[in-house]
Every structure is written in C-alpha cells, then in structure tokens.
Design a protein around this motif. Structure first.
Motif, PDB file in Angstrom:
ATOM      1  N   GLY A  15       0.810  -1.209   0.000  1.00 51.28           N
ATOM      2  CA  GLY A  15       0.000   0.000   0.000  1.00 51.28           C
ATOM      3  C   GLY A  15       0.841   1.255   0.000  1.00 51.28           C
ATOM      4  N   GLY A  16       2.139   1.108  -0.026  1.00 49.86           N
ATOM      5  CA  GLY A  16       3.010   2.277  -0.129  1.00 49.86           C
ATOM      6  C   GLY A  16       2.987   3.190   1.075  1.00 49.86           C
ATOM      7  N   GLY A  17       2.935   2.611   2.256  1.00 50.95           N
ATOM      8  CA  GLY A  17       2.855   3.442   3.446  1.00 50.95           C
ATOM      9  C   GLY A  17       1.441   3.958   3.591  1.00 50.95           C
ATOM     10  N   ALA A  18       1.269   5.043   4.281  1.00 52.41           N
ATOM     11  CA  ALA A  18      -0.064   5.618   4.446  1.00 52.41           C
ATOM     12  C   ALA A  18       0.032   7.128   4.378  1.00 52.41           C
ATOM     13  CB  ALA A  18      -0.647   5.195   5.785  1.00 52.41           C
ATOM     14  N   PHE A  19      -0.954   7.720   3.765  1.00 57.83           N
ATOM     15  CA  PHE A  19      -1.017   9.177   3.688  1.00 57.83           C
ATOM     16  C   PHE A  19      -1.847   9.657   4.866  1.00 57.83           C
ATOM     17  CE2 PHE A  19      -0.709   7.731  -0.811  1.00 57.83           C
ATOM     18  CZ  PHE A  19       0.591   8.160  -1.024  1.00 57.83           C
ATOM     19  N   SER A  20      -1.243  10.495   5.711  1.00 56.29           N
ATOM     20  CA  SER A  20      -1.929  10.912   6.927  1.00 56.29           C
ATOM     21  C   SER A  20      -2.832  12.112   6.713  1.00 56.29           C
ATOM     22  CB  SER A  20      -0.929  11.201   8.037  1.00 56.29           C
ATOM     23  OG  SER A  20      -0.049  12.219   7.631  1.00 56.29           O
ATOM     24  N   ASN A  21      -2.649  12.813   5.631  1.00 58.90           N
ATOM     25  CA  ASN A  21      -3.589  13.871   5.253  1.00 58.90           C
ATOM     26  C   ASN A  21      -3.463  14.081   3.751  1.00 58.90           C
ATOM     27  OD1 ASN A  21      -1.258  15.367   4.891  1.00 58.90           O
ATOM     28  ND2 ASN A  21      -1.584  16.670   6.646  1.00 58.90           N
ATOM     29  N   PHE A  22      -4.456  14.697   3.168  1.00 58.98           N
ATOM     30  CA  PHE A  22      -4.438  14.904   1.727  1.00 58.98           C
ATOM     31  C   PHE A  22      -3.620  16.158   1.437  1.00 58.98           C
ATOM     32  CE2 PHE A  22      -5.780  16.225  -2.414  1.00 58.98           C
ATOM     33  CZ  PHE A  22      -5.847  15.026  -3.105  1.00 58.98           C
ATOM     34  N   ASP A  23      -2.465  15.959   0.820  1.00 57.93           N
ATOM     35  CA  ASP A  23      -1.570  17.049   0.445  1.00 57.93           C
ATOM     36  C   ASP A  23      -1.372  16.945  -1.066  1.00 57.93           C
ATOM     37  OD1 ASP A  23       0.721  18.563  -0.238  1.00 57.93           O
ATOM     38  OD2 ASP A  23       1.630  18.241   1.718  1.00 57.93           O
ATOM     39  N   ALA A  24      -2.118  17.750  -1.820  1.00 55.83           N
ATOM     40  CA  ALA A  24      -2.137  17.647  -3.284  1.00 55.83           C
ATOM     41  C   ALA A  24      -0.739  17.741  -3.892  1.00 55.83           C
ATOM     42  CB  ALA A  24      -3.050  18.717  -3.875  1.00 55.83           C
ATOM     43  N   GLY A  25       0.082  18.657  -3.429  1.00 60.22           N
ATOM     44  CA  GLY A  25       1.433  18.804  -3.981  1.00 60.22           C
ATOM     45  C   GLY A  25       2.279  17.563  -3.742  1.00 60.22           C
TER      46      GLY A  25
END
Length: 163
Positions: A15-25
């Motif tokens: 899963g490629g780690g996890a994104f903790s918030n949506f950061d478009a850049g």
C-alpha cells in the motif's frame, strides 16, 4: 509440483505506506515519480468526523482519476476519535462521541467503496493530549468497542442476506 497464483488469486501486498492527510502537492510528486505503478492499494488515515471520510475518499479518488488509476482500491488504515488525556476511561459524553464517530467512520467508508477499514486502536494508547483506544486503561471495553463490534456484526449480517 509447481504452484502458481493467477492475478485473480493474488493478495494485495503493498500500500506504499499511508497518507496521513491529503496534500495535493506531495501526492502529485508521488504520482509523478511512478509510485502508483507499484501499489496494490492506497492507504490513508483520517480522524475527521464521519462526513470528513467522504471528503477524503473524494479527494483521493479525484487524484487517482487524474493519474489514470481510478480503480485502485482505497484502504482506510487508521480512523477513530480520541478523548482527552488524563483519565483511565473517558467521561460519558466523550466516550459516546468516540463510539459514534468510530462506528460511523466505518459505515461511511464502506458506503464510499473503501476496500478495508481499520479503527485506531483497540488497546489504551496515549498520544500528546489525547487518549485513543476502544479499551480503558484498566483493560475493560469502552462504548466505542461495543459500537464498532456491533457495526461490524450488522454489516456482515446484511452482506450475508444479500448473497
């Protein structure tokens, strides 16, 4: 004897780690660097109230669509509602809010097509000014444990009824 797995039988691996918030850049850099080609699913975390789960799913779906990966599964691998640190068990109001949010985050995630949902966290856990967990410090269940378990049971029963 040789064993093989078809693509249909393959289990998700990365899963490629996890994104903790949506950061478009940041996410555009992730896509530009080819990471999506190597993922089986996108993992994200949110502690937003239940309507925020829908917002997060929409944002990730739009990002995946923009990068030609609209069908990539989303997994919500951390979700929950903390309660104020300092007590071994939350006060009734905080416990009730936590129970409602944890169970409704799971319902909203399912309704939005999220492939897997993981509540954070079963055991008592202090972090900064918050306590997390579906168990009190004395290892007894909180309302959130009962609400989450009941939500899973109801969801599972409704899935069986449709089959």
């Amino acid at each position: 004897e040789i064993y093989t797995l078809s693509l249909h039988d393959a289990l998700p691996i990365c899963g490629g780690g996890a994104f903790s918030n949506f950061d478009a850049g940041f996410l555009e850099n992730v896509a530009m660097n080819g990471a999506l080609e190597h993922l089986d699913f996108v993992s994200f975390h949110t502690y937003a109230p239940p309507p925020g789960v829908e917002t997060a799913v929409r944002q990730y779906r739009e990002w995946l669509s923009k990068n030609n990966e609209i069908s990539m599964p989303l997994w919500l691998t951390e979700a929950g509602r903390p309660w104020p640190r300092g007590l071994s068990r939350p006060k009734i109001k905080a416990d009730s809010v936590s129970a409602l949010d944890i169970s409704m985050q799971a319902v909203v995630a399912k309704a939005c097509g999220v492939g897997r949902h993981f509540a954070f966290i079963f055991g008592f856990y202090n972090e900064n000014s918050n306590n997390f967990g579906m168990m009190g410090q004395e290892k007894t269940p909180l309302r959130s444990m009962a609400a989450y378990a009941n939500t899973v049971q109801i969801g599972r029963a409704s899935c069986r009824e449709r089959v």
